[in-house]
Write a protein that holds these residues in place. Structure first.
Motif, PDB file in Angstrom:
ATOM      1  N   ALA A  69       0.814  -1.215   0.000  1.00  0.00           N
ATOM      2  CA  ALA A  69       0.000   0.000   0.000  1.00  0.00           C
ATOM      3  C   ALA A  69       0.847   1.264   0.000  1.00  0.00           C
ATOM      4  CB  ALA A  69      -0.947   0.003   1.201  1.00  0.00           C
ATOM      5  N   SER A  70       2.139   1.142   0.323  1.00  0.00           N
ATOM      6  CA  SER A  70       3.031   2.307   0.332  1.00  0.00           C
ATOM      7  C   SER A  70       3.754   2.512  -0.990  1.00  0.00           C
ATOM      8  CB  SER A  70       4.056   2.181   1.460  1.00  0.00           C
ATOM      9  OG  SER A  70       3.422   2.161   2.721  1.00  0.00           O
ATOM     10  N   CYS A  71       3.524   1.641  -1.962  1.00  0.00           N
ATOM     11  CA  CYS A  71       4.177   1.803  -3.266  1.00  0.00           C
ATOM     12  C   CYS A  71       3.876   3.177  -3.852  1.00  0.00           C
ATOM     13  CB  CYS A  71       3.693   0.727  -4.231  1.00  0.00           C
ATOM     14  SG  CYS A  71       4.348  -0.921  -3.895  1.00  0.00           S
ATOM     15  N   GLY A  72       4.918   3.840  -4.305  1.00  0.00           N
ATOM     16  CA  GLY A  72       4.751   5.155  -4.912  1.00  0.00           C
ATOM     17  C   GLY A  72       4.917   6.318  -3.968  1.00  0.00           C
ATOM     18  N   GLU A  73       4.992   6.048  -2.670  1.00  0.00           N
ATOM     19  CA  GLU A  73       5.173   7.153  -1.722  1.00  0.00           C
ATOM     20  C   GLU A  73       6.571   7.753  -1.853  1.00  0.00           C
ATOM     21  OE1 GLU A  73       2.067   5.661   1.744  1.00  0.00           O
ATOM     22  OE2 GLU A  73       4.217   5.637   2.155  1.00  0.00           O
ATOM     23  N   CYS A  74       6.693   9.014  -1.499  1.00  0.00           N
ATOM     24  CA  CYS A  74       7.969   9.722  -1.587  1.00  0.00           C
ATOM     25  C   CYS A  74       8.446  10.116  -0.192  1.00  0.00           C
ATOM     26  CB  CYS A  74       7.831  10.961  -2.468  1.00  0.00           C
ATOM     27  SG  CYS A  74       7.445  10.579  -4.189  1.00  0.00           S
ATOM     28  N   TYR A  75       9.727   9.961   0.024  1.00  0.00           N
ATOM     29  CA  TYR A  75      10.332  10.269   1.318  1.00  0.00           C
ATOM     30  C   TYR A  75      11.572  11.140   1.117  1.00  0.00           C
ATOM     31  CZ  TYR A  75       7.479   6.483   3.256  1.00  0.00           C
ATOM     32  OH  TYR A  75       6.439   5.682   3.636  1.00  0.00           O
ATOM     33  N   LYS A  76      11.680  12.163   1.950  1.00  0.00           N
ATOM     34  CA  LYS A  76      12.908  12.953   2.009  1.00  0.00           C
ATOM     35  C   LYS A  76      13.765  12.361   3.119  1.00  0.00           C
ATOM     36  CE  LYS A  76      13.031  17.373   1.278  1.00  0.00           C
ATOM     37  NZ  LYS A  76      12.885  18.861   1.405  1.00  0.00           N
ATOM     38  N   ILE A  77      15.023  12.061   2.792  1.00  0.00           N
ATOM     39  CA  ILE A  77      15.908  11.358   3.724  1.00  0.00           C
ATOM     40  C   ILE A  77      17.222  12.121   3.862  1.00  0.00           C
ATOM     41  CG2 ILE A  77      17.070   9.174   4.221  1.00  0.00           C
ATOM     42  CD1 ILE A  77      15.087   7.777   2.398  1.00  0.00           C
ATOM     43  N   VAL A 132       2.232   8.626 -10.139  1.00  0.00           N
ATOM     44  CA  VAL A 132       1.211   9.277  -9.316  1.00  0.00           C
ATOM     45  C   VAL A 132       1.873  10.340  -8.442  1.00  0.00           C
ATOM     46  CG1 VAL A 132      -0.577   8.939  -7.578  1.00  0.00           C
ATOM     47  CG2 VAL A 132      -0.172   7.177  -9.322  1.00  0.00           C
ATOM     48  N   ALA A 133       1.450  11.574  -8.589  1.00  0.00           N
ATOM     49  CA  ALA A 133       1.988  12.677  -7.783  1.00  0.00           C
ATOM     50  C   ALA A 133       1.194  12.797  -6.480  1.00  0.00           C
ATOM     51  CB  ALA A 133       1.942  13.971  -8.574  1.00  0.00           C
ATOM     52  N   GLY A 134       1.493  13.843  -5.707  1.00  0.00           N
ATOM     53  CA  GLY A 134       0.790  14.054  -4.448  1.00  0.00           C
ATOM     54  C   GLY A 134       1.163  13.006  -3.429  1.00  0.00           C
ATOM     55  N   ALA A 135       0.182  12.297  -2.904  1.00  0.00           N
ATOM     56  CA  ALA A 135       0.452  11.262  -1.906  1.00  0.00           C
ATOM     57  C   ALA A 135       1.283  10.124  -2.485  1.00  0.00           C
ATOM     58  CB  ALA A 135      -0.859  10.713  -1.342  1.00  0.00           C
ATOM     59  N   GLY A 136       1.153   9.887  -3.796  1.00  0.00           N
ATOM     60  CA  GLY A 136       1.948   8.858  -4.467  1.00  0.00           C
ATOM     61  C   GLY A 136       1.369   7.463  -4.355  1.00  0.00           C
ATOM     62  N   SER A 137       0.843   7.107  -3.199  1.00  0.00           N
ATOM     63  CA  SER A 137       0.295   5.770  -2.972  1.00  0.00           C
ATOM     64  C   SER A 137      -1.219   5.786  -3.122  1.00  0.00           C
ATOM     65  CB  SER A 137       0.693   5.258  -1.584  1.00  0.00           C
ATOM     66  OG  SER A 137       0.344   6.214  -0.589  1.00  0.00           O
ATOM     67  N   ILE A 138      -1.775   4.627  -3.489  1.00  0.00           N
ATOM     68  CA  ILE A 138      -3.186   4.542  -3.868  1.00  0.00           C
ATOM     69  C   ILE A 138      -3.975   3.750  -2.834  1.00  0.00           C
ATOM     70  CG2 ILE A 138      -4.769   3.648  -5.619  1.00  0.00           C
ATOM     71  CD1 ILE A 138      -2.550   4.173  -7.675  1.00  0.00           C
ATOM     72  N   GLN A 139      -5.121   4.287  -2.483  1.00  0.00           N
ATOM     73  CA  GLN A 139      -6.010   3.662  -1.499  1.00  0.00           C
ATOM     74  C   GLN A 139      -7.069   2.785  -2.156  1.00  0.00           C
ATOM     75  OE1 GLN A 139      -7.557   6.078   1.892  1.00  0.00           O
ATOM     76  NE2 GLN A 139      -9.564   5.704   0.964  1.00  0.00           N
ATOM     77  N   SER A 140      -7.661   3.265  -3.249  1.00  0.00           N
ATOM     78  CA  SER A 140      -8.710   2.492  -3.917  1.00  0.00           C
ATOM     79  C   SER A 140      -8.801   2.896  -5.383  1.00  0.00           C
ATOM     80  CB  SER A 140     -10.064   2.692  -3.233  1.00  0.00           C
ATOM     81  OG  SER A 140     -10.480   4.043  -3.330  1.00  0.00           O
ATOM     82  N   VAL A 141      -9.321   1.960  -6.200  1.00  0.00           N
ATOM     83  CA  VAL A 141      -9.476   2.185  -7.634  1.00  0.00           C
ATOM     84  C   VAL A 141     -10.789   1.569  -8.097  1.00  0.00           C
ATOM     85  CG1 VAL A 141      -8.474   1.853  -9.936  1.00  0.00           C
ATOM     86  CG2 VAL A 141      -6.966   2.059  -7.946  1.00  0.00           C
ATOM     87  N   SER A 142     -11.489   2.254  -8.980  1.00  0.00           N
ATOM     88  CA  SER A 142     -12.656   1.699  -9.663  1.00  0.00           C
ATOM     89  C   SER A 142     -12.446   1.850 -11.160  1.00  0.00           C
ATOM     90  CB  SER A 142     -13.941   2.419  -9.246  1.00  0.00           C
ATOM     91  OG  SER A 142     -14.219   2.199  -7.878  1.00  0.00           O
ATOM     92  N   ILE A 143     -13.033   0.941 -11.919  1.00  0.00           N
ATOM     93  CA  ILE A 143     -12.933   0.962 -13.375  1.00  0.00           C
ATOM     94  C   ILE A 143     -14.339   1.011 -13.965  1.00  0.00           C
ATOM     95  CG2 ILE A 143     -12.915  -1.574 -13.582  1.00  0.00           C
ATOM     96  CD1 ILE A 143     -10.890  -1.261 -15.872  1.00  0.00           C
ATOM     97  N   LYS A 144     -14.477   1.668 -15.096  1.00  0.00           N
ATOM     98  CA  LYS A 144     -15.782   1.783 -15.757  1.00  0.00           C
ATOM     99  C   LYS A 144     -15.610   1.584 -17.254  1.00  0.00           C
ATOM    100  CE  LYS A 144     -19.761   4.889 -16.320  1.00  0.00           C
ATOM    101  NZ  LYS A 144     -19.891   4.563 -17.754  1.00  0.00           N
ATOM    102  N   VAL A 202      -9.611   6.996  -9.160  1.00  0.00           N
ATOM    103  CA  VAL A 202      -8.487   6.644  -8.288  1.00  0.00           C
ATOM    104  C   VAL A 202      -8.496   7.551  -7.060  1.00  0.00           C
ATOM    105  CG1 VAL A 202      -5.975   6.438  -8.116  1.00  0.00           C
ATOM    106  CG2 VAL A 202      -7.123   5.909 -10.275  1.00  0.00           C
ATOM    107  N   THR A 203      -8.387   6.936  -5.895  1.00  0.00           N
ATOM    108  CA  THR A 203      -8.275   7.685  -4.640  1.00  0.00           C
ATOM    109  C   THR A 203      -6.928   7.376  -4.009  1.00  0.00           C
ATOM    110  OG1 THR A 203     -10.671   7.594  -4.261  1.00  0.00           O
ATOM    111  CG2 THR A 203      -9.279   8.083  -2.358  1.00  0.00           C
ATOM    112  N   THR A 204      -6.152   8.400  -3.719  1.00  0.00           N
ATOM    113  CA  THR A 204      -4.851   8.219  -3.080  1.00  0.00           C
ATOM    114  C   THR A 204      -5.024   8.146  -1.567  1.00  0.00           C
ATOM    115  OG1 THR A 204      -4.553  10.622  -3.300  1.00  0.00           O
ATOM    116  CG2 THR A 204      -3.453   9.219  -4.918  1.00  0.00           C
ATOM    117  N   THR A 205      -3.939   7.790  -0.876  1.00  0.00           N
ATOM    118  CA  THR A 205      -4.031   7.512   0.554  1.00  0.00           C
ATOM    119  C   THR A 205      -4.278   8.744   1.414  1.00  0.00           C
ATOM    120  OG1 THR A 205      -1.599   7.521   0.591  1.00  0.00           O
ATOM    121  CG2 THR A 205      -2.695   5.382   0.488  1.00  0.00           C
TER     122      THR A 205
END
Length: 257
Positions: free
Chosen positions: A78-86, A183-195, A227-230
């Motif tokens: 669920a953290s895939c795509g998140e960005c961290y400053k280190i 994916v920008a912003g939060a980077g990680s995705i919480q939920s997805v729907s397709i139509k 798509v809803t991000t985390t």
């Protein structure tokens, strides 16, 4: 007088837009402590693929500033795509830290635990440790190569990406596996729907990493995604996939978080 009124309305609208952006945008977290090692070689070629499913990190735009996360951070994908400053914790290790330097990475892989080794001597990714196994070029921005492992300070930050969100479709009939990248912003995705163009919105489930699956027959239909991000932000990508799509293709959207 009319021109002044129009100008005032435009200024007010711009102010509201700025407010909305500042309220909705992903906000960085506070600093936390962890450790970091490196892998993948000097050109990071050994970091390709990975547990998030991004494949070739060069062509997908993630480059060499990536990291594999320990169990405590990876959150089962669920953290895939998140960005961290280190940054290296110079107060804790003056010998192997590059003082005052930070690097921002994207989570693209999983660093598995090694329960055969103690957490302070090789089992760096064992729970509950917060650990980053960074691509070597990114790690060497903040640490001295001979150090091998360094204490770090880190915080999650908004992801900045070029272009819009991308959707890669694989699978087969009645099984669409969609990899969502860039994916920008939060980077990680919480939920997805397709139509499909002939269906209602259908919820998708996380298959693994950044891959989401649908078990519907959608061949010959244009496809939209919700798509809803985390951080709770939702974007709709209408008809981003044309009706003549085929498995194995990638489709880019102009829409971004």
């Amino acid at each position: 007088m009319a021109q002044n009124s129009i100008l005032e309305l435009l200024i007010l609208a711009a102010a509201i837009c700025r407010l909305l952006v500042s309220v909705d945008a992903f906000v960085a977290t506070g600093w936390a402590k962890g450790h970091a090692t490196f892998y993948g070689g000097g050109d990071a070629s050994g970091t390709m693929g990975g547990a998030c499913g991004y494949g070739n990190l060069y062509s997908e735009g993630y480059g060499t500033r990536t990291a594999a996360l320990s169990t405590a951070l990876f959150n089962n994908g669920a953290s895939c795509g998140e960005c961290y400053k280190i940054m290296c914790d110079y107060q804790a290790d003056k010998q192997w830290c590059n003082k005052g330097v930070t690097v921002t990475i994207t989570a693209t892989n999983f660093c598995p635990p090694n329960f055969d080794l103690p957490s302070n001597a090789g089992g760096w990714c064992n729970p509950p440790l917060q650990h980053f196994d960074m691509a070597q070029p990114a790690w060497e921005k903040i640490g001295v190569y001979r150090g091998g492992i360094i204490p770090v300070m880190f915080k999650r930050v908004p992801c900045k990406k070029h272009g819009g969100v991308r959707f890669t479709i694989s699978g087969r009939d009645y099984f669409e596996l969609v990899l969502i990248t860039n994916v920008a912003g939060a980077g990680s995705i919480q939920s997805v729907s397709i139509k499909g163009s002939r269906t209602d919105w259908l919820p998708m489930s996380r298959n693994w990493g950044a891959n989401w699956q649908s078990n519907s027959y959608l061949n010959g239909q244009s496809l939209s995604f919700r798509v809803t991000t985390t951080d709770g932000e939702t974007r709709i990508f209408p008809d981003v996939v044309p009706s003549n799509w085929a498995f194995g293709q990638t489709f880019s959207s102009p829409i971004q978080f």
